[in-house]
Design a protein around this motif. Structure first.
Motif, short mmCIF file in Angstrom:
data_model
loop_
_atom_site.label_atom_id
_atom_site.label_comp_id
_atom_site.label_asym_id
_atom_site.label_seq_id
_atom_site.Cartn_x
_atom_site.Cartn_y
_atom_site.Cartn_z
N THR A 1 2.60 2.94 -2.12
CA THR A 1 2.89 3.23 -3.53
C THR A 1 2.09 4.46 -3.95
N PHE A 2 2.45 5.04 -5.10
CA PHE A 2 1.73 6.21 -5.61
C PHE A 2 0.30 5.85 -6.01
N LYS A 3 0.05 4.56 -6.27
CA LYS A 3 -1.30 4.14 -6.61
C LYS A 3 -2.26 4.31 -5.43
N GLU A 4 -1.68 4.33 -4.22
CA GLU A 4 -2.50 4.45 -3.01
C GLU A 4 -2.42 5.86 -2.42
N GLU B 1 -4.34 8.39 -2.57
CA GLU B 1 -5.58 8.86 -1.95
C GLU B 1 -5.72 8.33 -0.53
N LYS C 1 0.82 -1.21 0.00
CA LYS C 1 0.00 0.00 0.00
C LYS C 1 0.85 1.27 0.00
N GLU D 1 -9.68 1.25 1.79
CA GLU D 1 -9.64 2.19 0.66
C GLU D 1 -10.97 2.90 0.42
#
Length: 254
Positions: free
Chosen positions: A66-69, A71, A64, A132
């Motif tokens: 990472t830039f994908k997370e 938000e 978790k 999330e």
């Protein structure tokens, strides 16, 4: 502090830091039974093992980070801000609150709160099943509940998990957000304490510190995994009962 004492305290920190049972009370009891004074040397060692606990969370939730997370981490930051502001402004008053009797009473109050929350908790009405899915409002409210942890003995994990269950999070989502929130909270607190106690660390038993660090890390990592497995099948009622019993024990010995 010798190696055996460092191992015991490291294990206690690793086991209690992320459970809703408050590490503070347990550290008091363990140090008392081992005749360790609540001095700067012990405080310096606690800084070391807190970093070990943080490392355990980072490794467990590395997927978790990472830039994908991004938000999700914005929400973690929102939840962190109330404690950062209030904790900094009232840091001296908060230190003055510390008292073994208050710690014991908050153990009992927290235990009763968990029993009441679980009694009325309805899984069919859960609106946030995964961490999330939390909104920024959810995150901010979690941050407000976390302010309760400024009262010694309340438990940061206990306050945030109980609060999140009240606003509609699943047990799993509440626990995971509490773990993630621990990263900035414990990171900030431990870094601040490190600046104050680094000279004491230099004078301590380096070998004991290293072994204690490894112990705290291993125990914390295993505890996180076991805790998540436990709450996927059971409720927080056992933790509520334990808090009440441990609080009564603290009142007895103090």
């Amino acid at each position: 502090m010798d190696i055996s004492q460092a191992v015991v305290i490291g294990a206690v920190e690793g086991f209690t830091e992320f459970l809703p049972i408050s590490s503070t009370g347990h550290m008091i009891v363990v140090s008392k039974f081992m005749n360790l004074p609540q001095d700067v040397a012990l405080k310096a060692y606690e800084v070391i093992i807190q970093f070990a606990a943080i490392l355990a969370v980072l490794i467990e939730y590395r997927s978790k980070i990472t830039f994908k997370e991004i938000e999700l981490w914005k929400k973690v930051l929102v939840a962190f801000l109330p404690l950062l502001v209030v904790g900094y402004i009232f840091k001296d008053q908060i230190k003055a609150l510390f008292d073994p009797t208050l710690v014991a009473m908050m153990f009992i109050v927290g235990g009763v709160a968990f029993l009441i929350i679980e009694y009325f908790y309805d899984e069919s009405k859960v609106r946030v099943k995964e961490v999330e899915q939390m909104s920024y409002k959810d995150a901010f409210i979690t941050g407000l509940f976390q302010l309760l942890s400024l009262i010694p003995g309340t438990s940061r994990a206990g306050a945030t998990i109980a609060g999140d269950m009240l606003i509609g999070l699943s047990r799993k989502a509440a626990a995971e957000f509490s773990f993630l929130l621990a990263i900035p909270v414990m990171g900030a607190v431990s870094s601040y304490d490190l600046l104050k106690h680094y000279k004491d660390l230099m004078q301590g038993n380096v070998e004991a510190y290293l072994i204690g660090f490894v112990t705290a890390f291993v125990v914390a990592y295993l505890t996180i995994k076991l805790f998540l497995a436990f709450i996927s099948r059971f409720s927080f009622v056992p933790f509520g009962i334990y808090r009440i019993l441990f609080g009564a024990f603290l009142l007895y010995i103090f």
